[in-house]
Motif scaffolding. Sequence first.
Motif, mmCIF file in Angstrom:
data_model
loop_
_atom_site.group_PDB
_atom_site.id
_atom_site.type_symbol
_atom_site.label_atom_id
_atom_site.label_comp_id
_atom_site.label_asym_id
_atom_site.label_seq_id
_atom_site.Cartn_x
_atom_site.Cartn_y
_atom_site.Cartn_z
ATOM 1 N N MET A 219 0.808 -1.210 0.000
ATOM 2 C CA MET A 219 0.000 0.000 0.000
ATOM 3 C C MET A 219 0.850 1.273 0.000
ATOM 4 O O MET A 219 0.434 2.316 -0.487
ATOM 5 C CB MET A 219 -0.943 0.023 1.197
ATOM 6 N N TYR A 220 2.058 1.173 0.590
ATOM 7 C CA TYR A 220 2.927 2.350 0.616
ATOM 8 C C TYR A 220 3.761 2.479 -0.654
ATOM 9 O O TYR A 220 4.382 3.509 -0.884
ATOM 10 C CB TYR A 220 3.842 2.301 1.846
ATOM 11 N N GLY A 221 3.782 1.415 -1.466
ATOM 12 C CA GLY A 221 4.415 1.472 -2.774
ATOM 13 C C GLY A 221 5.855 1.939 -2.715
ATOM 14 O O GLY A 221 6.638 1.543 -1.844
ATOM 15 N N GLY A 222 6.231 2.806 -3.642
ATOM 16 C CA GLY A 222 7.604 3.279 -3.749
ATOM 17 C C GLY A 222 8.027 4.220 -2.644
ATOM 18 O O GLY A 222 9.198 4.595 -2.560
ATOM 19 N N ASN A 223 7.081 4.622 -1.771
ATOM 20 C CA ASN A 223 7.442 5.528 -0.674
ATOM 21 C C ASN A 223 8.226 4.825 0.424
ATOM 22 O O ASN A 223 8.864 5.474 1.247
ATOM 23 C CB ASN A 223 6.185 6.156 -0.062
ATOM 24 N N MET A 224 8.160 3.486 0.470
ATOM 25 C CA MET A 224 8.837 2.735 1.517
ATOM 26 C C MET A 224 10.073 2.071 0.912
ATOM 27 O O MET A 224 9.972 1.148 0.105
ATOM 28 C CB MET A 224 7.866 1.704 2.103
ATOM 29 N N LEU A 225 11.249 2.545 1.290
ATOM 30 C CA LEU A 225 12.496 2.117 0.682
ATOM 31 C C LEU A 225 13.171 1.031 1.527
ATOM 32 O O LEU A 225 13.324 1.182 2.748
ATOM 33 C CB LEU A 225 13.433 3.311 0.512
ATOM 34 N N LEU A 226 13.580 -0.044 0.882
ATOM 35 C CA LEU A 226 14.212 -1.154 1.583
ATOM 36 C C LEU A 226 15.536 -0.713 2.193
ATOM 37 O O LEU A 226 16.356 -0.080 1.545
ATOM 38 C CB LEU A 226 14.433 -2.324 0.626
ATOM 39 N N GLY A 227 15.725 -1.075 3.454
ATOM 40 C CA GLY A 227 16.987 -0.802 4.126
ATOM 41 C C GLY A 227 17.210 0.635 4.527
ATOM 42 O O GLY A 227 18.317 0.989 4.945
ATOM 43 N N GLU A 228 16.190 1.491 4.451
ATOM 44 C CA GLU A 228 16.403 2.916 4.719
ATOM 45 C C GLU A 228 15.442 3.534 5.733
ATOM 46 O O GLU A 228 15.754 4.587 6.298
ATOM 47 C CB GLU A 228 16.318 3.712 3.412
ATOM 48 N N GLU A 229 14.270 2.942 5.945
ATOM 49 C CA GLU A 229 13.256 3.593 6.778
ATOM 50 C C GLU A 229 13.578 3.489 8.271
ATOM 51 O O GLU A 229 14.220 2.528 8.725
ATOM 52 C CB GLU A 229 11.875 2.990 6.511
ATOM 53 N N VAL A 230 13.122 4.485 9.028
ATOM 54 C CA VAL A 230 13.198 4.469 10.490
ATOM 55 C C VAL A 230 11.764 4.544 11.009
ATOM 56 O O VAL A 230 11.049 5.511 10.728
ATOM 57 C CB VAL A 230 14.028 5.646 11.036
#
Length: 544
Positions: A219-230
């Motif tokens: 649902m968050y699509g490209g806004n959620m980046l692998l290995g980068e989110e906090v």
Amino acid sequence: MENLLDRPWSKFYPTNKEFQVPEIPLYSILERSAEQYGDRTAIIYEHQKMTYRELKDGVDRLAASWRSLGASKGERIGLMLSNHPDYIISYYAAQALGLVVVQINPMYTARELLQLASDSHVTYLVVDPGAIQAVKEVSGIYTFRHIFVSQAEKSSEGSGFHSLEELKHSSHSLDKPAPVSVHEDVAVIQYTGGTTGKMKGAVLTHYNLIANVVQSQYMYGGNMLLGEEVVLTATPLYHVYAMTSAMNLGLYIGGTVLLIKKFEIEDVLDNIREYRPTYFPGVPKMYSAFVNHPGVEDYGLDCIKMCSCGSAPLPIEIIKRFEYLTGSAILEGFGLSEASPSTHRNPTTGVRKIGSIGIPVPGTDCMIVDQNGQELPTNCVGELLIKGPQIMKGYWNNEKETSRSLRDGWLFTGDLATMDEEGYFYIVGRKKEMVIVGGFNIYPQEVESILYEHPHVKEAAVVGIPDQANGEVVKAYIVPKDDCQVDLEEIKGHCYMKLTRYKVPKEFEIRESLPRNTVGKLLKRLLVQEERNREENKRGNERD
């Protein structure tokens, strides 16, 4: 999986392919992320950091220790823990062994703990130091095989108690995880009180929980980046929302879980300023605390690019105020323990409709039905039914409630909702909370939204209370904003300007606070029970 491509909401998904759920056990989330992001920070807690490699090492050593003590697949282990790295380590150690995690609020009394332990047949218990007294009271009645104390260097609580810290540093590590049937094996029993107050254990499989993690990421699509989110994790992990949408999702994408022990607004804001979280799954009381904090604009909340809200409806006025102050959009959604929990979310691409719970998450079908179970057309109020891979297996040891709630694969939620022509859903209330006055249906959430528009109202709750003449009438409970003097006649006039006359509350009461559980969910049943007790006492005095 049914073909859902002809549903009005399917156009929002980035692919026309049928949604697929990876058939993997929960422990594999940690295995994969430790392999791909071993040196990345997995957890930040009170300014201490733990990498993925360190996290997996602690999990595997704890699992090996538990296995040596006789823990075996299918046994129940209660996690009676507040937010602490020990929760995450214990959770994944349990999944590695095929144990069933029973979520337990560490603030529960001995009576409540006994009820859950007896119902689910808990064999092992991991416990917060602050909950030991309740555990000791229960231990005289119910036998736990082993009790593991969190944050204790050595156990000094007597026979049957162990230091979790010692076991995490065992010289042995898990050689291989237990084999798991993802569709059949239970991963978590999540107890829910519903509107009746009687606890029922939602049985969630590995497949259910993995499905909901992947649905949420999708649902968050490209806004959620692998290995980068906090991930700002301030909601208790023993609640299904934080378990899935913060911890499991955070580790699945190789993110950093910024773990907050307890939501205290100043502490949370300090953590935001220092660690710059990018994703925040919150609950209404947290968003309310943000918008009512006088210096919120000074803490850099613009770092948060994604926000979601769970547990309870979020008043529209709070959404508007939060987004004005921070620039972060809150993607409203919907979920329940029986659905692991997320079922709906406003999309990140396309139209976001404030006040709506959005569209069903991928692979999920929904419909609105009347009291006879017949599907209703758009813009009609009825019960919300949900079907999807995240829906529970049933209620633990409760066939009666299971057959009542699950029929032909559909979960009967007990929530009243509508769907518009574009496939967006709107919750209007609970079936059991709907108030009927003079033959007219009144949905408390609608009245509450009007009360929240008043500049002096901080919190509001609307319920139906007993009335000798009419059966029941509408009553509103109001918590004023700090330093505000509330004029009830003015508020009543505000309601008359915005609502049809029969919807306007007949009674108002000012409160310093409203009863909520530890996640911030409003406990309206306690308000109703207060009124019933008051009515019974009044009748008793009249008879005397």
